[in-house]
Design a protein around this motif. Structure first.
Motif, PDB file in Angstrom:
ATOM      1  N   SER A   1       0.741  -1.288   0.081  1.00  0.00           N
ATOM      2  CA  SER A   1      -0.085  -0.152   0.029  1.00  0.00           C
ATOM      3  C   SER A   1       0.770   1.209  -0.112  1.00  0.00           C
ATOM      4  O   SER A   1       1.841   1.278   0.671  1.00  0.00           O
ATOM      5  CB  SER A   1      -0.969  -0.009   1.203  1.00  0.00           C
ATOM      6  N   SER A   2       0.242   2.269  -0.777  1.00  0.00           N
ATOM      7  CA  SER A   2       0.907   3.442  -0.776  1.00  0.00           C
ATOM      8  C   SER A   2       0.635   4.557   0.364  1.00  0.00           C
ATOM      9  O   SER A   2       0.845   5.473   0.357  1.00  0.00           O
ATOM     10  CB  SER A   2       0.708   4.309  -2.033  1.00  0.00           C
ATOM     11  N   ASN A   3      -0.582   3.915   1.025  1.00  0.00           N
ATOM     12  CA  ASN A   3      -1.393   4.879   1.961  1.00  0.00           C
ATOM     13  C   ASN A   3      -0.793   4.589   3.445  1.00  0.00           C
ATOM     14  O   ASN A   3      -1.132   3.648   4.177  1.00  0.00           O
ATOM     15  CB  ASN A   3      -2.909   4.224   1.786  1.00  0.00           C
TER      16      ASN A   3
ATOM     17  N   LYS B   1      -3.541   3.668   5.966  1.00  0.00           N
ATOM     18  CA  LYS B   1      -3.733   2.148   6.145  1.00  0.00           C
ATOM     19  C   LYS B   1      -2.415   1.310   6.914  1.00  0.00           C
ATOM     20  O   LYS B   1      -3.080   0.569   7.705  1.00  0.00           O
ATOM     21  CB  LYS B   1      -3.720   1.638   4.647  1.00  0.00           C
TER      22      LYS B   1
ATOM     23  N   GLU C   1      -5.736  -0.068 -10.889  1.00  0.00           N
ATOM     24  CA  GLU C   1      -7.022  -0.303  -9.940  1.00  0.00           C
ATOM     25  C   GLU C   1      -8.099   0.310 -10.705  1.00  0.00           C
ATOM     26  O   GLU C   1      -8.818   1.118 -10.182  1.00  0.00           O
ATOM     27  CB  GLU C   1      -7.172   0.367  -8.626  1.00  0.00           C
TER      28      GLU C   1
ATOM     29  N   LYS D   1      -4.775  -6.570  -6.630  1.00  0.00           N
ATOM     30  CA  LYS D   1      -3.414  -5.930  -5.875  1.00  0.00           C
ATOM     31  C   LYS D   1      -2.647  -6.852  -5.329  1.00  0.00           C
ATOM     32  O   LYS D   1      -1.361  -6.813  -5.523  1.00  0.00           O
ATOM     33  CB  LYS D   1      -3.963  -4.829  -4.999  1.00  0.00           C
TER      34      LYS D   1
ATOM     35  N   SER E   1     -10.275  -0.002  -0.434  1.00  0.00           N
ATOM     36  CA  SER E   1     -11.607   0.662   0.468  1.00  0.00           C
ATOM     37  C   SER E   1     -12.138   1.855  -0.330  1.00  0.00           C
ATOM     38  O   SER E   1     -11.255   2.406  -0.959  1.00  0.00           O
ATOM     39  CB  SER E   1     -10.788   0.690   1.825  1.00  0.00           C
TER      40      SER E   1
ATOM     41  N   PHE F   1      -7.481   9.658   8.822  1.00  0.00           N
ATOM     42  CA  PHE F   1      -7.050  10.069   7.509  1.00  0.00           C
ATOM     43  C   PHE F   1      -8.170   9.973   6.432  1.00  0.00           C
ATOM     44  O   PHE F   1      -9.526   9.668   6.833  1.00  0.00           O
ATOM     45  CB  PHE F   1      -5.872   9.205   6.668  1.00  0.00           C
TER      46      PHE F   1
ATOM     47  N   TYR G   1     -11.459  10.457   4.506  1.00  0.00           N
ATOM     48  CA  TYR G   1     -12.760  10.973   4.704  1.00  0.00           C
ATOM     49  C   TYR G   1     -13.158  10.905   6.115  1.00  0.00           C
ATOM     50  O   TYR G   1     -14.365  11.213   6.333  1.00  0.00           O
ATOM     51  CB  TYR G   1     -13.797  10.255   3.829  1.00  0.00           C
ATOM     52  N   ASP G   2     -12.443  10.564   7.193  1.00  0.00           N
ATOM     53  CA  ASP G   2     -12.547  10.335   8.349  1.00  0.00           C
ATOM     54  C   ASP G   2     -13.280  11.582   8.826  1.00  0.00           C
ATOM     55  O   ASP G   2     -14.163  11.579   9.774  1.00  0.00           O
ATOM     56  CB  ASP G   2     -11.175  10.058   9.261  1.00  0.00           C
TER      57      ASP G   2
ATOM     58  N   LYS H   1     -11.410   3.861  16.506  1.00  0.00           N
ATOM     59  CA  LYS H   1     -11.799   3.596  15.250  1.00  0.00           C
ATOM     60  C   LYS H   1     -11.675   2.132  14.718  1.00  0.00           C
ATOM     61  O   LYS H   1     -12.446   1.643  14.110  1.00  0.00           O
ATOM     62  CB  LYS H   1     -10.467   4.480  14.322  1.00  0.00           C
TER      63      LYS H   1
ATOM     64  N   HIS I   1     -14.385  -0.182   9.186  1.00  0.00           N
ATOM     65  CA  HIS I   1     -14.541  -1.313   8.032  1.00  0.00           C
ATOM     66  C   HIS I   1     -13.110  -2.043   8.192  1.00  0.00           C
ATOM     67  O   HIS I   1     -13.129  -3.228   8.133  1.00  0.00           O
ATOM     68  CB  HIS I   1     -14.711  -0.631   6.797  1.00  0.00           C
ATOM     69  N   ARG I   2     -12.054  -1.327   8.040  1.00  0.00           N
ATOM     70  CA  ARG I   2     -10.796  -1.857   8.294  1.00  0.00           C
ATOM     71  C   ARG I   2     -10.631  -2.663   9.481  1.00  0.00           C
ATOM     72  O   ARG I   2      -9.956  -4.029   9.271  1.00  0.00           O
ATOM     73  CB  ARG I   2      -9.598  -0.788   8.082  1.00  0.00           C
TER      74      ARG I   2
HETATM   75  P1  ITT Z   1      -3.396   1.925  -1.976  1.00  0.00           P
HETATM   76  O1  ITT Z   1      -4.322   1.473  -3.103  1.00  0.00           O
HETATM   77  O2  ITT Z   1      -1.850   2.030  -2.348  1.00  0.00           O
HETATM   78  O3  ITT Z   1      -3.390   0.942  -0.710  1.00  0.00           O
HETATM   79  P2  ITT Z   1      -5.114   4.070  -1.908  1.00  0.00           P
HETATM   80  O4  ITT Z   1      -5.363   5.397  -0.876  1.00  0.00           O
HETATM   81  O5  ITT Z   1      -4.816   4.338  -3.033  1.00  0.00           O
HETATM   82  O6  ITT Z   1      -3.841   3.189  -1.511  1.00  0.00           O
HETATM   83  P3  ITT Z   1      -7.441   2.823  -2.423  1.00  0.00           P
HETATM   84  O7  ITT Z   1      -7.289   2.807  -3.913  1.00  0.00           O
HETATM   85  O8  ITT Z   1      -8.044   1.552  -1.782  1.00  0.00           O
HETATM   86  O9  ITT Z   1      -6.119   3.182  -1.500  1.00  0.00           O
HETATM   87  O10 ITT Z   1      -8.489   4.113  -1.976  1.00  0.00           O
HETATM   88  C1  ITT Z   1      -8.776   4.114  -0.678  1.00  0.00           C
HETATM   89  C2  ITT Z   1      -9.369   5.639  -0.444  1.00  0.00           C
HETATM   90  O11 ITT Z   1     -10.564   5.774   0.311  1.00  0.00           O
HETATM   91  C3  ITT Z   1      -8.455   6.282   0.475  1.00  0.00           C
HETATM   92  O12 ITT Z   1      -7.481   7.036  -0.186  1.00  0.00           O
HETATM   93  C4  ITT Z   1      -9.287   7.234   1.199  1.00  0.00           C
HETATM   94  O13 ITT Z   1      -9.630   8.484   0.647  1.00  0.00           O
HETATM   95  C5  ITT Z   1     -10.541   6.395   1.521  1.00  0.00           C
HETATM   96  N1  ITT Z   1     -10.661   5.489   2.596  1.00  0.00           N
HETATM   97  C6  ITT Z   1     -10.268   4.424   2.652  1.00  0.00           C
HETATM   98  N2  ITT Z   1     -10.289   4.025   4.072  1.00  0.00           N
HETATM   99  C7  ITT Z   1     -10.490   5.191   4.793  1.00  0.00           C
HETATM  100  C8  ITT Z   1     -10.674   5.312   6.119  1.00  0.00           C
HETATM  101  O14 ITT Z   1     -10.398   4.343   6.956  1.00  0.00           O
HETATM  102  N3  ITT Z   1     -10.733   6.678   6.434  1.00  0.00           N
HETATM  103  C9  ITT Z   1     -10.898   7.575   5.442  1.00  0.00           C
HETATM  104  N4  ITT Z   1     -10.745   7.553   4.198  1.00  0.00           N
HETATM  105  C10 ITT Z   1     -10.606   6.121   3.970  1.00  0.00           C
END
Ligand code: ITT
Length: 234
Positions: free
Chosen positions: A39-41, A44, A77, A89, A106, A188, A190-191, A211, A216-217
């Motif tokens: 993941s780049s996030n 997460k 994606e 992925k 997600s 992070f 939309y929280d 949280k 969901h996670r």
């Molecule tokens: P990776 O694909 O690299 O894992 P990403 O941020 O691009 O990172 P997604 O394609 O799954 O991930 O997009 C998920 C987006 O949905 C994320 O960037 C947030 O904007 C939102 N999101 C997902 N889970 C969230 C959470 O727990 N709280 C707030 N926003 C969330």
């Protein structure tokens, strides 16, 4: 998709006595498994680390970022469902690792916006937009509908794969409402606009523990833990 895949669990990755905490006598009887997150996030990754650290069970899940992730060509994606994107992925990145790879797809589903931003949650306001810009766009679009329906659902699909084979695909949701304005500084994405009625807080106003308990996670992660625990190899 969990049926019949347990036999692929490789004992080489599930090692008794190799938990880093075992030396401190905290979890000596626990079995450990190392999972690589693709993941780049950072949000997460932070949540996966906290979820694995708080696991009260007999299984210690050690989470690491897939080494060299940033240098790999990104997975496209573009599938219409969270499940396809998560599985895609995990399968793709598992080709670059020796150990099981976890991917998370997600997003936020808003019925009054016909399900948007949905699978496009990350790119909703353009590829380089900030969280604040995504939130701003969502609030503007929702206002423009004139619709009083504020319901929203966070969806998380977690997929686990190794060497190009899918082990499991698991999903969970968190139901809430979209506020008129952001509230809170935690979390992070939309929280800050996702209000969770049972706690009367947005996800950004909750502690990390709160949280992870309701998100969901967090729920999807506990399904992953149950899947791993049910493996006959453990
Ligand atoms: P990776 O694909 O690299 O894992 P990403 O941020 O691009 O990172 P997604 O394609 O799954 O991930 O997009 C998920 C987006 O949905 C994320 O960037 C947030 O904007 C939102 N999101 C997902 N889970 C969230 C959470 O727990 N709280 C707030 N926003 C969330």
């Amino acid at each position: 998709m969990t049926g019949g895949v347990n036999s692929r669990m490789d004992h080489a990755n599930i090692k008794e006595g190799q938990n880093p905490l075992a030396g401190r006598g905290l979890v000596d009887s626990r079995i450990s498994v190392r999972l690589l997150v693709a993941s780049s996030n950072p949000g997460k990754l932070r949540e996966f680390r906290a979820l694995s650290a708080s696991d009260p069970n007999d299984l210690a899940i050690n989470i690491d970022l897939l080494s060299g992730f940033d240098q790999l060509a990104p997975f496209d994606e573009s599938a219409p469902t969270f499940a396809e994107n998560a599985a895609g992925k995990a399968l793709y990145y598992s080709g670059f690792a020796q150990e099981p790879v976890v991917a998370d797809d997600s997003g936020l589903v808003v019925p009054a916006l016909d399900g948007a931003p949905g699978v496009h949650s990350a790119r909703y306001a353009g590829p380089h937009a900030s969280d604040a810009e995504r939130v701003g766009k969502l609030l503007r679009e929702l206002r423009a509908t004139g619709n009083g329906d504020r319901r929203a659902r966070f969806v998380c699909v977690i997929a686990l794969a190794r060497y190009g084979q899918a082990w499991c695909v698991l999903s969970a949701v968190a139901e809430g409402e979209i506020l008129d304005e952001p509230r809170g500084a935690g979390g992070f994405g939309y929280d800050p606009i996702f209000y969770f009625p049972p706690l009367k807080k947005t996800f950004a106003e909750m502690s990390g523990e709160e949280k992870n308990l309701h998100s969901h996670r967090g729920k999807a992660f506990r399904k992953l833990r149950d899947f791993l625990l049910s493996s006959p190899r453990l």
